[in-house]
Motif scaffolding. Sequence first.
Motif, PDB file in Angstrom:
ATOM      1  N   GLN A 132      -3.950   3.077   1.906  1.00 55.84           N
ATOM      2  CA  GLN A 132      -3.384   4.163   1.805  1.00 55.84           C
ATOM      3  C   GLN A 132      -1.960   4.269   1.470  1.00 55.84           C
ATOM      4  N   GLN A 188     -13.424   8.559   1.964  1.00 54.66           N
ATOM      5  CA  GLN A 188     -13.905   7.159   1.399  1.00 54.66           C
ATOM      6  C   GLN A 188     -15.206   6.739   1.582  1.00 54.66           C
ATOM      7  N   TYR A 247     -17.388  -6.564   1.258  1.00 54.72           N
ATOM      8  CA  TYR A 247     -17.220  -5.161   1.106  1.00 54.72           C
ATOM      9  C   TYR A 247     -16.694  -4.475  -0.103  1.00 54.72           C
ATOM     10  N   SER A 299      -7.751  -1.066   4.985  1.00 56.94           N
ATOM     11  CA  SER A 299      -7.616   0.551   5.130  1.00 56.94           C
ATOM     12  C   SER A 299      -6.038   1.082   5.004  1.00 56.94           C
ATOM     13  N   PHE A 300      -5.303   0.512   5.810  1.00 61.48           N
ATOM     14  CA  PHE A 300      -3.883   0.957   5.860  1.00 61.48           C
ATOM     15  C   PHE A 300      -3.124   0.661   4.332  1.00 61.48           C
ATOM     16  N   ARG A 301      -3.654  -0.739   4.044  1.00 67.13           N
ATOM     17  CA  ARG A 301      -2.880  -0.974   2.861  1.00 67.13           C
ATOM     18  C   ARG A 301      -3.356  -0.003   1.522  1.00 67.13           C
ATOM     19  N   ASP A 342      -9.957  -8.186   7.465  1.00 66.58           N
ATOM     20  CA  ASP A 342      -9.429  -7.270   8.548  1.00 66.58           C
ATOM     21  C   ASP A 342      -9.454  -5.860   7.822  1.00 66.58           C
ATOM     22  N   MET A 343     -10.672  -5.272   8.294  1.00 64.31           N
ATOM     23  CA  MET A 343     -10.979  -4.039   7.741  1.00 64.31           C
ATOM     24  C   MET A 343      -9.881  -2.827   8.071  1.00 64.31           C
ATOM     25  N   GLU A 344      -9.553  -2.806   8.902  1.00 64.99           N
ATOM     26  CA  GLU A 344      -8.411  -1.957   9.308  1.00 64.99           C
ATOM     27  C   GLU A 344      -6.999  -2.225   8.512  1.00 64.99           C
ATOM     28  N   ALA A 345      -6.715  -3.304   8.370  1.00 65.11           N
ATOM     29  CA  ALA A 345      -5.584  -3.878   7.304  1.00 65.11           C
ATOM     30  C   ALA A 345      -5.630  -3.206   6.008  1.00 65.11           C
TER      31      ALA A 345
END
Lengths: 135, 198
Positions: free
Chosen positions: A115, A76, A85, A111-113, A106-109
């Motif tokens: 995927q 990515q 972003y 990224s998860f979403r 929430d960057m982590e959320a």
Amino acid sequence: MIDVTNNRLGWMLDDALRMPETRHGILLSADGLLMAHSERIDRDEAERQAAAMAGLQSLARGTAEFCGDPGTTWRQTISEFDDGYVFLVAAGAGAYLAVSASPQVDMEAVSFRLQELVQRLGKELTSPPRESRPA
Amino acid sequence: MDSALVSDSRYLRDTVQTAVKLLIVGHFAVGKTTFVGTLSEIRPLRTEERMTQAGTFVDDLAGIEDKTTTTVAMDFGRLTLSDRLVLYLFGTPGQQRFTRLWQDLSRGALGALVLVDTTRLDSSFEVMDLVERQGLPYAVAVNRFDGSPAVPEAELREALDLLPTTPLVQCDARDEASSLRALIALVDHLLTLDQEPA
């Protein structure tokens, strides 16, 4: 080739964008053509962004050697702006997914979403043969 | 959303799709960005950056000293030729150091329009070599700059080593009508190739 006018997968992008602080989403082919876009970005803008994302991906991949092995797989690219972003990720064979979000996301959320969305798209993206005609 | 715009008539001819991707290629400073900008019906994507002193000995500005920016990634524009045919124009950087990107952008392209400049014909060889190695059908358009010498067609064909079937047209990248003619020459050429038996 993809019929960009029907936006068949657009609803899936809109669905993924229900999370807070996200803005637009586009799905594009590796050759830079728009495959689907979320509701609030118009087609002209989405097509321009699709072309830019393909260039961005190509350039990003060109920097692989700067990181390690030149053949390492690109996963990515995240661009950060004052306004937020842009996430660009691989979405199966020959496709990329791009999503924009505000600085508060929430960057982590995300990224998860993303995927999760890639998995779902993967099932939809068994590309129809190039010459297929509408029935 | 503007759906169903062309979906009822997706096929111009048997193997021609609604969306056709074309490359606009050519050496450094030949006018690719101008060409895409002239023809695009949407605001074009541009990735121009100011040229810096770092390029002084690499990017030759002889004869084009007014040039201050260069494309670092790509140009993009769209042109709807008819309700059956939409052209997506991808302009590629002219310099050797961008070859990798060039190869990636050529993915899915059906053909290329090679812009050439009669004052720097030898600069075009490298680009035409790249196009041929990608196996892309192409047409050649001479971008006539102010004061660029008019070279007879036979001489140009000879200098560029063109096949008799390769279209060679003149245009001014700033002028919509002549640029459109150049692009249509390429599309016609692609259609002709398409109809020839394999």
